[in-house]
Write a protein that holds these residues in place. Structure first.
Motif, PDB file in Angstrom:
ATOM      1  N   ARG A  37      -6.949  14.776  15.120  1.00  0.00           N
ATOM      2  CA  ARG A  37      -6.341  16.209  16.326  1.00  0.00           C
ATOM      3  C   ARG A  37      -6.047  17.449  14.637  1.00  0.00           C
ATOM      4  O   ARG A  37      -5.998  18.629  15.197  1.00  0.00           O
ATOM      5  CB  ARG A  37      -5.203  14.589  16.659  1.00  0.00           C
ATOM      6  CG  ARG A  37      -4.763  16.215  17.565  1.00  0.00           C
ATOM      7  CD  ARG A  37      -3.504  15.703  18.179  1.00  0.00           C
ATOM      8  NE  ARG A  37      -2.592  16.790  19.323  1.00  0.00           N
ATOM      9  CZ  ARG A  37      -0.832  16.413  18.976  1.00  0.00           C
ATOM     10  NH1 ARG A  37      -0.630  16.016  17.885  1.00  0.00           N
ATOM     11  NH2 ARG A  37      -1.351  17.395  19.727  1.00  0.00           N
ATOM     12  N   ILE A  40      -8.787  19.651  14.088  1.00  0.00           N
ATOM     13  CA  ILE A  40      -9.451  20.551  15.498  1.00  0.00           C
ATOM     14  C   ILE A  40      -8.416  21.456  15.795  1.00  0.00           C
ATOM     15  O   ILE A  40      -8.360  22.400  15.827  1.00  0.00           O
ATOM     16  CB  ILE A  40      -9.427  19.265  16.230  1.00  0.00           C
ATOM     17  CG1 ILE A  40     -10.341  18.596  16.071  1.00  0.00           C
ATOM     18  CG2 ILE A  40      -9.683  19.846  17.494  1.00  0.00           C
ATOM     19  CD1 ILE A  40     -11.144  17.369  17.290  1.00  0.00           C
ATOM     20  N   GLY A  43      -8.384  23.878  12.520  1.00  0.00           N
ATOM     21  CA  GLY A  43      -9.324  24.592  12.762  1.00  0.00           C
ATOM     22  C   GLY A  43      -9.074  25.724  13.618  1.00  0.00           C
ATOM     23  O   GLY A  43      -9.244  26.948  13.733  1.00  0.00           O
ATOM     24  N   ARG A  44      -9.277  25.275  15.026  1.00  0.00           N
ATOM     25  CA  ARG A  44      -8.122  26.258  16.470  1.00  0.00           C
ATOM     26  C   ARG A  44      -7.326  27.334  15.926  1.00  0.00           C
ATOM     27  O   ARG A  44      -7.415  28.504  15.996  1.00  0.00           O
ATOM     28  CB  ARG A  44      -7.972  25.047  17.803  1.00  0.00           C
ATOM     29  CG  ARG A  44      -7.940  25.933  18.927  1.00  0.00           C
ATOM     30  CD  ARG A  44      -7.079  25.289  19.660  1.00  0.00           C
ATOM     31  NE  ARG A  44      -5.859  25.137  19.403  1.00  0.00           N
ATOM     32  CZ  ARG A  44      -5.732  24.003  20.145  1.00  0.00           C
ATOM     33  NH1 ARG A  44      -6.093  22.532  20.736  1.00  0.00           N
ATOM     34  NH2 ARG A  44      -3.659  23.832  20.316  1.00  0.00           N
ATOM     35  N   VAL A  52     -13.734  23.162  13.231  1.00  0.00           N
ATOM     36  CA  VAL A  52     -13.755  22.394  14.611  1.00  0.00           C
ATOM     37  C   VAL A  52     -14.822  21.088  14.951  1.00  0.00           C
ATOM     38  O   VAL A  52     -14.780  20.479  15.119  1.00  0.00           O
ATOM     39  CB  VAL A  52     -13.474  23.478  15.670  1.00  0.00           C
ATOM     40  CG1 VAL A  52     -13.492  22.529  17.231  1.00  0.00           C
ATOM     41  CG2 VAL A  52     -11.592  24.177  15.161  1.00  0.00           C
TER      42      VAL A  52
END
Length: 85
Positions: A37, A40, A43-44, A52
């Motif tokens: 998590r 992700i 990276g977002r 991601v």
């Protein structure tokens, strides 16, 4: 009696592994502040699409492992069986 129950046993094991994996991934993505998590979300935020996507691929490949292992007994048991055409 046991040989006729083997397919049902492996089907139950496969369903249990699938449900357990779905629950683990859901909890990991909802309640975790580390690991996948975090990768992700990090990276977002930084617009790093490759980070991601790599985390998503890791989730998918890790889910394929138990699925492939649960299909292995069926493949082995049916290896010598000839099917009529």
């Amino acid at each position: 009696m046991l040989p006729s129950a083997v397919p049902s046993i492996f089907t139950g094991l496969r369903e249990g592994l699938a449900n357990g994996w779905q629950t683990l991934v859901a909890v990991e993505l909802i309640a975790s502040f580390e690991r996948l998590r975090y990768l992700i979300a990090y990276g977002r935020q930084l617009f790093q699409l490759e980070l991601v996507l790599s985390a998503m691929i890791v989730v998918g490949l890790t889910g394929l492992g138990p699925t492939a292992c649960s299909r292995l007994p069926k493949t082995i048991c049916n290896a010598g069986v000839r099917r009529p055409r």
